[in-house]
Design an enzyme around this catalytic site. Structure first.
Site, PDB file in Angstrom:
ATOM      1  N   ASN A   1      -6.951  -4.859  10.773  1.00  0.00           N
ATOM      2  CA  ASN A   1      -6.956  -4.439   8.732  1.00  0.00           C
ATOM      3  C   ASN A   1      -8.172  -4.586   9.138  1.00  0.00           C
ATOM      4  O   ASN A   1      -8.867  -5.719   8.553  1.00  0.00           O
ATOM      5  CB  ASN A   1      -5.788  -5.671   8.707  1.00  0.00           C
ATOM      6  CG  ASN A   1      -5.798  -5.422   7.025  1.00  0.00           C
ATOM      7  OD1 ASN A   1      -5.462  -5.354   6.608  1.00  0.00           O
ATOM      8  ND2 ASN A   1      -5.590  -6.942   6.607  1.00  0.00           N
ATOM      9  N   GLY A   2      -8.106  -3.124   7.302  1.00  0.00           N
ATOM     10  CA  GLY A   2      -9.420  -3.475   6.650  1.00  0.00           C
ATOM     11  C   GLY A   2      -9.571  -1.546   6.547  1.00  0.00           C
ATOM     12  O   GLY A   2      -9.264  -0.966   7.103  1.00  0.00           O
TER      13      GLY A   2
ATOM     14  N   LYS B   1       3.910  -3.409   0.663  1.00  0.00           N
ATOM     15  CA  LYS B   1       3.429  -4.823  -0.788  1.00  0.00           C
ATOM     16  C   LYS B   1       2.682  -5.185  -1.066  1.00  0.00           C
ATOM     17  O   LYS B   1       2.256  -5.862  -1.677  1.00  0.00           O
ATOM     18  CB  LYS B   1       4.631  -5.870   0.096  1.00  0.00           C
ATOM     19  CG  LYS B   1       4.672  -6.549  -0.787  1.00  0.00           C
ATOM     20  CD  LYS B   1       6.387  -6.187  -1.731  1.00  0.00           C
ATOM     21  CE  LYS B   1       5.927  -7.040  -2.154  1.00  0.00           C
ATOM     22  NZ  LYS B   1       6.945  -6.614  -4.137  1.00  0.00           N
TER      23      LYS B   1
ATOM     24  N   CYS C   1      -1.779  -3.070   6.490  1.00  0.00           N
ATOM     25  CA  CYS C   1      -2.341  -2.987   7.848  1.00  0.00           C
ATOM     26  C   CYS C   1      -1.508  -4.514   7.827  1.00  0.00           C
ATOM     27  O   CYS C   1      -2.303  -5.829   7.334  1.00  0.00           O
ATOM     28  CB  CYS C   1      -2.878  -2.929   8.071  1.00  0.00           C
ATOM     29  SG  CYS C   1      -2.986  -1.200   8.546  1.00  0.00           S
TER      30      CYS C   1
ATOM     31  N   LYS D   1       7.688   2.455 -11.751  1.00  0.00           N
ATOM     32  CA  LYS D   1       8.769   1.593 -10.967  1.00  0.00           C
ATOM     33  C   LYS D   1       9.314   3.188 -10.882  1.00  0.00           C
ATOM     34  O   LYS D   1       9.869   3.234  -9.181  1.00  0.00           O
ATOM     35  CB  LYS D   1       9.868   1.199 -11.418  1.00  0.00           C
ATOM     36  CG  LYS D   1       9.957  -0.562 -12.062  1.00  0.00           C
ATOM     37  CD  LYS D   1       9.351  -1.270 -10.365  1.00  0.00           C
ATOM     38  CE  LYS D   1       8.626  -1.409 -10.102  1.00  0.00           C
ATOM     39  NZ  LYS D   1       7.615  -2.263 -10.361  1.00  0.00           N
TER      40      LYS D   1
ATOM     41  N   GLU E   1       7.010   5.627  -7.880  1.00  0.00           N
ATOM     42  CA  GLU E   1       6.857   4.831  -7.380  1.00  0.00           C
ATOM     43  C   GLU E   1       7.988   5.326  -5.498  1.00  0.00           C
ATOM     44  O   GLU E   1       8.062   5.045  -4.923  1.00  0.00           O
ATOM     45  CB  GLU E   1       7.297   2.758  -7.027  1.00  0.00           C
ATOM     46  CG  GLU E   1       5.514   2.330  -7.339  1.00  0.00           C
ATOM     47  CD  GLU E   1       5.937   0.306  -6.967  1.00  0.00           C
ATOM     48  OE1 GLU E   1       6.948   0.050  -8.006  1.00  0.00           O
ATOM     49  OE2 GLU E   1       5.092   0.087  -6.749  1.00  0.00           O
TER      50      GLU E   1
ATOM     51  N   TRP F   1      -0.966   0.746   7.282  1.00  0.00           N
ATOM     52  CA  TRP F   1      -0.572   1.771   6.584  1.00  0.00           C
ATOM     53  C   TRP F   1      -1.715   2.691   6.459  1.00  0.00           C
ATOM     54  O   TRP F   1      -3.276   1.810   6.202  1.00  0.00           O
ATOM     55  CB  TRP F   1      -0.555   1.000   5.154  1.00  0.00           C
ATOM     56  CG  TRP F   1      -0.866   1.282   4.134  1.00  0.00           C
ATOM     57  CD1 TRP F   1      -0.067   1.988   3.113  1.00  0.00           C
ATOM     58  CD2 TRP F   1      -1.954   1.430   3.472  1.00  0.00           C
ATOM     59  NE1 TRP F   1       0.288   2.675   2.415  1.00  0.00           N
ATOM     60  CE2 TRP F   1      -1.662   2.509   2.245  1.00  0.00           C
ATOM     61  CE3 TRP F   1      -3.241   1.900   3.048  1.00  0.00           C
ATOM     62  CZ2 TRP F   1      -1.955   2.932   1.363  1.00  0.00           C
ATOM     63  CZ3 TRP F   1      -4.286   1.955   2.623  1.00  0.00           C
ATOM     64  CH2 TRP F   1      -3.700   3.244   0.911  1.00  0.00           C
TER      65      TRP F   1
ATOM     66  N   ARG G   1       2.828  -4.974   4.771  1.00  0.00           N
ATOM     67  CA  ARG G   1       1.845  -4.705   4.268  1.00  0.00           C
ATOM     68  C   ARG G   1       1.420  -2.804   4.928  1.00  0.00           C
ATOM     69  O   ARG G   1       0.666  -2.674   4.286  1.00  0.00           O
ATOM     70  CB  ARG G   1       0.860  -5.157   5.744  1.00  0.00           C
ATOM     71  CG  ARG G   1       1.123  -7.151   5.575  1.00  0.00           C
ATOM     72  CD  ARG G   1       0.653  -7.979   5.757  1.00  0.00           C
ATOM     73  NE  ARG G   1      -1.133  -7.773   6.169  1.00  0.00           N
ATOM     74  CZ  ARG G   1      -1.237  -7.792   4.760  1.00  0.00           C
ATOM     75  NH1 ARG G   1      -1.567  -9.241   4.284  1.00  0.00           N
ATOM     76  NH2 ARG G   1      -2.809  -7.868   4.674  1.00  0.00           N
TER      77      ARG G   1
ATOM     78  N   GLU H   1       5.540   0.334 -17.098  1.00  0.00           N
ATOM     79  CA  GLU H   1       5.968  -0.132 -16.096  1.00  0.00           C
ATOM     80  C   GLU H   1       7.612   0.401 -15.238  1.00  0.00           C
ATOM     81  O   GLU H   1       7.399   0.814 -14.656  1.00  0.00           O
ATOM     82  CB  GLU H   1       6.028  -1.861 -16.443  1.00  0.00           C
ATOM     83  CG  GLU H   1       7.241  -2.753 -15.024  1.00  0.00           C
ATOM     84  CD  GLU H   1       6.203  -3.024 -13.509  1.00  0.00           C
ATOM     85  OE1 GLU H   1       5.708  -2.401 -13.429  1.00  0.00           O
ATOM     86  OE2 GLU H   1       7.291  -3.488 -12.493  1.00  0.00           O
TER      87      GLU H   1
ATOM     88  N   HIS I   1      -0.351  12.956 -30.378  1.00  0.00           N
ATOM     89  CA  HIS I   1      -1.770  13.824 -29.263  1.00  0.00           C
ATOM     90  C   HIS I   1      -1.635  14.487 -28.223  1.00  0.00           C
ATOM     91  O   HIS I   1      -2.834  14.379 -27.576  1.00  0.00           O
ATOM     92  CB  HIS I   1      -2.374  12.632 -29.561  1.00  0.00           C
ATOM     93  CG  HIS I   1      -2.621  11.689 -31.075  1.00  0.00           C
ATOM     94  ND1 HIS I   1      -3.011  11.831 -31.832  1.00  0.00           N
ATOM     95  CD2 HIS I   1      -1.662  10.670 -31.841  1.00  0.00           C
ATOM     96  CE1 HIS I   1      -2.791  11.128 -33.087  1.00  0.00           C
ATOM     97  NE2 HIS I   1      -1.455  10.578 -33.034  1.00  0.00           N
TER      98      HIS I   1
HETATM   99  O1  M6R Z   1      -0.026  -8.081  -4.960  1.00  0.00           O
HETATM  100  P1  M6R Z   1      -0.600  -7.700  -6.591  1.00  0.00           P
HETATM  101  O2  M6R Z   1       0.848  -8.107  -7.652  1.00  0.00           O
HETATM  102  O3  M6R Z   1      -1.728  -8.020  -6.443  1.00  0.00           O
HETATM  103  O4  M6R Z   1      -0.488  -6.247  -6.344  1.00  0.00           O
HETATM  104  C1  M6R Z   1      -0.346  -5.666  -7.026  1.00  0.00           C
HETATM  105  C2  M6R Z   1      -0.158  -3.981  -6.799  1.00  0.00           C
HETATM  106  O5  M6R Z   1      -0.703  -3.439  -5.951  1.00  0.00           O
HETATM  107  C3  M6R Z   1       1.299  -3.595  -7.235  1.00  0.00           C
HETATM  108  O6  M6R Z   1       1.802  -4.340  -8.659  1.00  0.00           O
HETATM  109  C4  M6R Z   1       2.121  -2.216  -7.431  1.00  0.00           C
HETATM  110  O7  M6R Z   1       1.615  -1.968  -8.330  1.00  0.00           O
HETATM  111  C5  M6R Z   1       3.414  -3.073  -6.957  1.00  0.00           C
HETATM  112  N1  M6R Z   1       4.097  -1.805  -5.640  1.00  0.00           N
HETATM  113  C6  M6R Z   1       4.522  -2.223  -7.904  1.00  0.00           C
HETATM  114  O8  M6R Z   1       5.148  -2.035  -8.298  1.00  0.00           O
END
Ligand code: M6R
Length: 634
Positions: A106-107, A629, A2, A513, A516, A80, A27, A509, A532
């Protein structure tokens, strides 16, 4: 998560709040709201207007445009969801029963259940499912008590009420409060969630992050944990947790101002993928200039004492940053010879390994605000400080893309990944920046520990110098290639990513991606693990993307890929052209480079493949559902 904004001054507050929220939308973006207060006259309560809308900020903007929200003071929120679905009734600001106090937060208020029960026993009726709603009710109750004690309805009373309430709250939060009886005051407070006050000309803007101050001011006062501030047109009063007045000189924001701009790209993510060659070039120019001393072949901002007496390294991170840390661990162990472990920060906080001496702890977070990473680092610092033996003293390093973030304030040694602000929620260019940071560290450790010959170090440095050009041709050629392939696989249900050694984290990764932004189920595995268990998933409907780079595990990966092909899986190779074309059904070819630098290149086809699948499916690539983000809650 947030984002919160509060503004007070002589201009209309609503446009300033919306402008600030626009910069904080990364956020959270499942709903948004604002409340403004208009002064009606001396000794009269102000007029409180509250506007809320489900979905993106643009919905709130339209609402405010149509219905207005008058006043020179206000608070705003982009959400969020943690407690309660993303619906209008759960959107902030939340108010007390008489709509006299409004709050954005926020929190997470961890003890909200018991507080809610207590308030309900007092007869308070709740209208939302959020944890935040307890706050305006608690403030309202304290205001009533204070007035019964003889205090008049002024800003000092509001301040006192908030100070009393935050003593009752448990959790990490940042909040802003307004009250109709003080239509020229805002009270803000923070505890383990970021909050920064911007000082303009006769106006103040307080926000969760500095981008919200873009175009407003460069003079800032970041708040510390436990602090509460009273903002009025006359100035700021800052108090610590004990209620003692604090005096701190504001600082100047450097490089923190930006306005989001997609250039000619369809999405920020695509633009950010295409920025990677420039980021690599910048890193090489900054960190690998010719003529560096042999003991520090990469220019990093640390003197020799930083590298001394480190026997092992532990890295704490989440998500994509953790994948970069896994590549880093490979480099630090296999190239520099230092035992290195990588932990999920969220796990480390509650089950850290036994303390080991002479350990460097690295926190990796692009945003510098990830709650789990910050808390894990703080916990590690505390338990090390509690140990008298100097061998156990904290040795800390932060790797971040935001040098003005909470991480940078928490940790003295910072490596800037220098990728520029990243807007797309899916990390791409900042991942590359993190990888480069680890190459720099590994090379310097190797040089100082003499774990590699000068020739080997020179050769790796030269390989790194070639990366910008390789990246340039990769992003140019792969955009189309990945798009074609993405269209073929756009409707697939599951994708398996395989890699080994230094490219295993790239398989992870690639899978992250895809999950997400395209909402397709994907898993990354070390290729040798396939047999396995995961191999049971394979048939002609499950594509397998296999990263096969000439080097120590090349033949092994090819064999593992054959095993997948034998189960009818569609096999896509991320591999140099000549090596793989007999095994793979399709190729996302990469240049033939040394295995050690290959992750800097193999990740690009992964990013583009995911991007094009999501774009083809018509999804919101830059703001995928359920994500934010900056993950500022536990
Ligand atoms: O800001 P940060 O690098 O600490 O964030 C960590 C994860 O939240 C962040 O990498 C998340 O997995 C991304 N959306 C990946 O694309």
């Amino acid at each position: 998560m947030c984002g919160i904004v509060a503004v007070i001054g002589s201009r209309e507050a609503a446009p300033l709040l919306l402008g600030g929220l626009r910069q904080l939308e990364y956020r959270g973006y499942d709903s948004a709201g604002l409340a403004t207060l208009k002064i009606l006259g001396n000794d009269q309560p102000g007029l409180l207007t509250c506007r809320k809308a489900k979905g993106k900020l643009v919905n709130l903007s339209s609402l405010v445009e149509e219905d207005g929200s008058p006043g020179h003071l206000g608070i705003g929120h982009t959400r969020w969801a943690t407690h309660g679905k993303p619906e209008v009734h759960n959107a902030h600001p939340h108010t007390d029963s008489l709509s006299r106090v409004a709050v954005v937060q926020n929190g997470i208020i961890e003890n909200y259940r018991s507080l809610k029960q207590e308030l309900e026993t007092d007869g308070v009726e709740f209208v939302s499912d959020t944890d935040t709603e307890v706050i305006p009710h608690l403030i309202s109750r304290e205001l009533r008590y204070l007035q019964e004690e003889g205090l008049s309805a002024n800003e000092a009373t509001l301040l006192k009420a908030v100070q009393r309430v935050i003593k009752q709250l448990k959790g990490a939060y940042a909040l802003a409060v307004i009250w109709v009886d003080t239509p020229d005051a805002i009270v803000v407070a923070r505890n383990q969630a970021p909050l920064v006050i911007g000082l303009g000309e006769g106006e103040f803007l307080c926000a969760s992050d500095t981008p919200a101050l873009a175009g407003f001011t460069k003079t800032i006062l970041p708040m510390e944990d436990g602090e509460v501030a009273l903002l009025t047109p006359l100035g700021i009063e800052l108090y610590n947790h004990q209620g003692d007045r604090q005096q701190r000189t504001p600082s100047l924001l450097t490089g923190g101002e930006y306005f989001a701009d997609k250039s000619n790209f369809r999405h920020f993510m695509l633009k950010e993928i295409h920025e990677q060659p420039d980021i690599a070039e910048l890193w090489v120019a900054r960190h690998l200039p010719a003529g560096l001393p042999e003991e520090a072949p990469v220019a990093l901002p640390f003197d020799s004492s930083f590298y001394e007496s480190i026997d092992q390294i532990q890295i704490l991170a989440c998500g994509t940053s953790r994948h970069a840390a896994l590549v880093g661990a490979y480099l630090l162990e296999q190239f520099a010879g230092i035992p290195t472990s990588v932990f999920y920060a969220s796990e480390f906080r509650y089950s850290p390994p036994p303390l080991a001496p002479n350990t460097l702890t690295i926190g990796v977070t692009q945003s510098g605000e990830t709650a789990d990473t910050l808390a894990a680092l703080a916990m590690e610092t505390q338990r090390r400080k509690a140990n008298q033996d100097p061998a156990f003293a904290p040795r800390l390093l932060g790797i971040t893309n935001r040098t003005e973030s909470s991480l940078a304030r928490q940790i003295p040694n910072i490596l800037d990944t220098g990728a520029g602000i990243e807007i797309g929620v899916a990390a791409t260019k900042t991942f590359l920046g993190q990888l480069f940071a680890f190459y720099g560290l590994a090379i310097n450790f190797a040089a100082r520990r003499k774990s590699r010959s000068s020739q080997e170090i020179l050769s790796l440095c030269n390989d790194l110098r070639s990366v910008p050009n390789h990246l340039r041709s990769l992003v140019d050629t792969h955009d189309e290639l990945a798009e074609e392939l993405a269209h073929i696989f756009a409707e697939t249900q599951d994708v398996i990513f395989l890699g080994r050694g230094i490219n295993y984290p790239i398989a992870l990764e690639g899978a992250l991606k895809l999950k997400e932004i395209s909402y397709i189920h994907a898993e990354g595995y070390p290729a040798g693990e396939l047999k396995h268990g995961p191999i049971a998933l394979l048939d002609q409907r499950v594509p397998v993307i296999s990263i096969a780079v000439p080097g120590i595990v090349f033949d092994k990966v090819l064999s593992n890929s054959q095993e997948a092909k034998a189960r009818d899986a569609q096999l896509i190779g991320v591999t140099p052209d000549l090596q793989g074309d007999e095994i793979f059904d399709s190729l996302l070819p990469i240049p033939e480079v040394s295995e050690l630098i290959s992750p800097l290149l193999t990740v690009v086809p992964m990013q583009l493949f995911s991007y094009h699948i999501a774009a083809h499916r018509g999804l919101d690539v830059d703001q995928p559902r359920n994500l934010a983000k900056s993950v500022t809650v536990e």
